[in-house]
Design an enzyme around this catalytic site. Structure first.
Site, PDB file in Angstrom:
ATOM      1  N   GLU A  32      29.343   4.009  14.619  1.00 16.37           N
ATOM      2  CA  GLU A  32      28.508   4.908  15.431  1.00 16.37           C
ATOM      3  C   GLU A  32      27.634   4.196  16.451  1.00 16.37           C
ATOM      4  OE1 GLU A  32      27.661   8.378  12.189  1.00 16.37           O
ATOM      5  OE2 GLU A  32      26.577   6.520  11.926  1.00 16.37           O
TER       6      GLU A  32
HETATM    7  C1  NGO Z   1      28.024   7.924   8.156  1.00 16.26           C
HETATM    8  C2  NGO Z   1      27.039   7.047   8.891  1.00 16.26           C
HETATM    9  C3  NGO Z   1      25.830   6.681   8.033  1.00 16.26           C
HETATM   10  C4  NGO Z   1      25.280   7.894   7.314  1.00 16.26           C
HETATM   11  C5  NGO Z   1      26.395   8.536   6.502  1.00 16.26           C
HETATM   12  C6  NGO Z   1      25.909   9.764   5.774  1.00 16.26           C
HETATM   13  C7  NGO Z   1      28.851   5.854   8.308  1.00 16.26           C
HETATM   14  C8  NGO Z   1      29.811   4.762   8.152  1.00 16.26           C
HETATM   15  N1  NGO Z   1      27.850   5.890   9.165  1.00 16.26           N
HETATM   16  O1  NGO Z   1      28.866   6.945   7.526  1.00 16.26           O
HETATM   17  O2  NGO Z   1      24.838   6.118   8.855  1.00 16.26           O
HETATM   18  O3  NGO Z   1      24.238   7.513   6.470  1.00 16.26           O
HETATM   19  O4  NGO Z   1      27.495   8.878   7.295  1.00 16.26           O
HETATM   20  O5  NGO Z   1      26.908  10.398   5.044  1.00 16.26           O
END
Ligand code: NGO
Length: 527
Positions: free
Chosen positions: A332
């Site tokens: 992300e």
């Molecule tokens: C995503 C995000 C995390 C969140 C999570 C919550 C990934 C790999 N990045 O997973 O920052 O905490 O969801 O479910």
């Protein structure tokens, strides 16, 4: 007898010491085991672990001795036994329990063979890790109350027969996010003990994110001093000193679990950006962040100081890491331009390689040019990035959020967790196969399974346990047992019979309505 024992306990101990009985008929085939072992043959009798039972290990095998002491300590509170561990030239020739490293290659890194008759329990493995996994099987073959931390009435019989067992996948892990809410050393040790009970072998610690920096880096002290000082909703946060972290690594190692540390970057870096102004593109330190949004922060891929910083962090982390992998996050990074992201991941991969470790990244990293021995962790609802990684011949670690995220709520009234990937009841969490989950990702592309627990809504160890149990034993089985042996209708009965064990282990588990919760059948008592 210690003054600390009351009369009742003293009588119990006397009874246990002097009771002498003929072996109870027991059916090994009816015992409840998670994960399900590969092969099992029942012989209809039992071995009785009494106060006189000794554990024999081969002379000079400190690793076997460690496993022997572990099981002796584990059964001590409930049984009241101080089981002696004895070194011997031929452990299996003695009556009692024998731990033998047989150098039988076919058992692999973690496989084992258990041979149980009325006089002996012989645990053979190729490596000490196999002995440790076998001991978890023994634990489940003993009555559930073996898990109690107070003295219980025996007897402590183990059904006779043989079990030959080895994991299907070499990587079976869980992830704990210690950033969004911080969990101290005691909590993490408890987490390690819980995953060890189901034969998992990896603990991935998510150590840095927007809301905090949780591992001491001596060359950049403000990361923890300032960056570790808060958490989601503004609590006081916290961090592990390098000494504390080393203690965790050792605690995990003693349970044949590898800790994989994650430094998430270039996104999810607000805590670092708040701690050091020079890491920001505009040279201005950011404010600490206690919310739960994602995707707003980024390290600057075009500043040399960024890579000096990462080199220092990875160097210090590698010195604390006996395992082969360093996780660099990479998820992300919405505030990083694509070309900067690619440049950044390529350089960070070089840094990890220079320090003689292999890189793991969330599958987003497949946008960059991955080394063959890097790993991509599949998590998103769409497999686009994971498929890009497969195209590069990179192995996939399976953590699909829809099936494996332990922070997903069980249902709409679940008091903890998120639901961006859907609700995840225990059946949905178990009833899938690693090899068929994504078209185009098959057995040869997969290194194993990891179930992450993100902690936006998770504040205490009780919260952790509520989301992790009872889903975690299922993930352990998905990684350990062959898929052709898996079946939800059969599994849910085995899981239901873990109820008493969970209760003796004081696990704050979710009593899912999908599970036929039941007590274990009590073994017949012979006069
Ligand atoms: C995503 C995000 C995390 C969140 C999570 C919550 C990934 C790999 N990045 O997973 O920052 O905490 O969801 O479910």
């Amino acid at each position: 007898m210690s003054k600390l024992l009351n009369l009742g306990q003293a009588v119990l101990i006397m009874l246990l010491l002097f009771s002498c009985k003929t072996p109870t008929p027991k059916d090994l085939g009816k015992e409840i085991l998670i994960p399900q072992p590969t092969n099992l043959i029942a012989t209809g009798s039992s071995f009785d672990w009494t106060a006189k039972t000794k554990i024999y290990v081969e002379e000079g095998r400190e690793d076997s001795k460690g496993v022997a002491n572990y099981i002796a300590d584990l059964i001590a509170p409930a049984t009241g036994y101080t089981t002696e561990v004895v070194s011997a030239t031929n452990p299996a020739s003695n009556k009692g329990i024998a731990l033998v490293i047989s150098e039988n290659e076919s058992l692999g890194e973690e496989g084992y063979k258990l041979t149980i008759d009325e006089k002996r329990v012989i645990i053979a493995a190729n490596k000490a890790a196999g002995l440790f996994r076998a001991v978890q099987t023994i634990r489940q073959l003993l009555p559930a109350k073996i898990e109690s931390d107070s003295l219980q009435m025996g007897s402590w019989e183990i059904a006779s027969g043989t079990i030959e067992d080895a994991p299907d996948y070499g990587y079976r892990g869980a992830m704990l996010d210690v950033v969004r809410h911080f969990f101290d050393v005691t909590d993490v040790k408890r987490f390690i003990d819980l995953i060890a009970a189901y034969k998992m072998n990896v603990l991935h610690l998510h150590l840095t994110d927007d809301q905090g920096w949780r591992i001491e880096i001596k060359s950049w002290p403000n990361l923890t001093k300032h960056g570790g000082s808060t958490q989601v909703d503004g609590g006081k946060g916290g961090f592990y000193t390098q000494e504390e972290y080393t203690e965790l690594v050792k605690y995990a190692q003693d349970r044949f679990i590898t800790i994989i540390p994650e430094i998430d970057m270039p996104g999810h870096t607000n805590a670092a950006l708040a701690s050091y102004a020079e890491l920001n593109a505009d040279g201005k330190a950011r404010d600490l962040y206690t919310g739960t949004n994602v995707g707003f922060s980024t390290l600057d891929a075009n500043k040399e100081i960024t890579y000096k910083f990462i080199d220092d962090v990875i160097r210090e982390l590698v010195a604390l890491t006996p395992g082969e992998y360093i996780h660099i996050g990479g998820d992300e990074s919405n505030a990083t331009k694509k070309k900067d992201y690619i440049k950044f991941i390529n350089r960070v991969q070089d840094i990890v390689t220079k320090h003689k470790k292999k890189m793991i990244g969330w599958a987003d990293v497949a946008a960059a040019e991955l080394e063959d021995n890097s790993l991509a962790q599949f998590w998103q609802t769409k497999p686009k990035n994971a498929l890009l990684a497969v195209k590069q011949n990179v192995k996939i670690l399976m953590s699909p959020a829809k099936r494996a995220y332990m922070d997903m709520q069980y249902d709409s009234i679940c008091p903890l967790g998120l639901h961006w990937a859907g609700y995840l009841e225990v059946d949905k969490a178990y009833d899938w196969n690693l090899e068929t989950n994504v078209e185009g990702i098959s057995r040869e592309n997969i290194i194993g399974i990891e179930a992450p627990l993100w902690s936006e809504t998770v504040e205490t160890i009780d919260d952790i346990e509520y989301l992790v149990f009872p889903r975690l034993p299922g993930y352990a089985e998905l990684g350990w047992s062959k898929s052709e042996n898996k079946n939800w209708d059969e599994y849910k009965i085995r899981l239901g019979k873990q109820k008493e064990r969970f209760e003796y282990m004081k696990i704050n588990y979710y009593q899912s309505p999908k599970i036929p919760w039941a007590v274990e059948e009590v073994a017949p008592v012979v006069e």
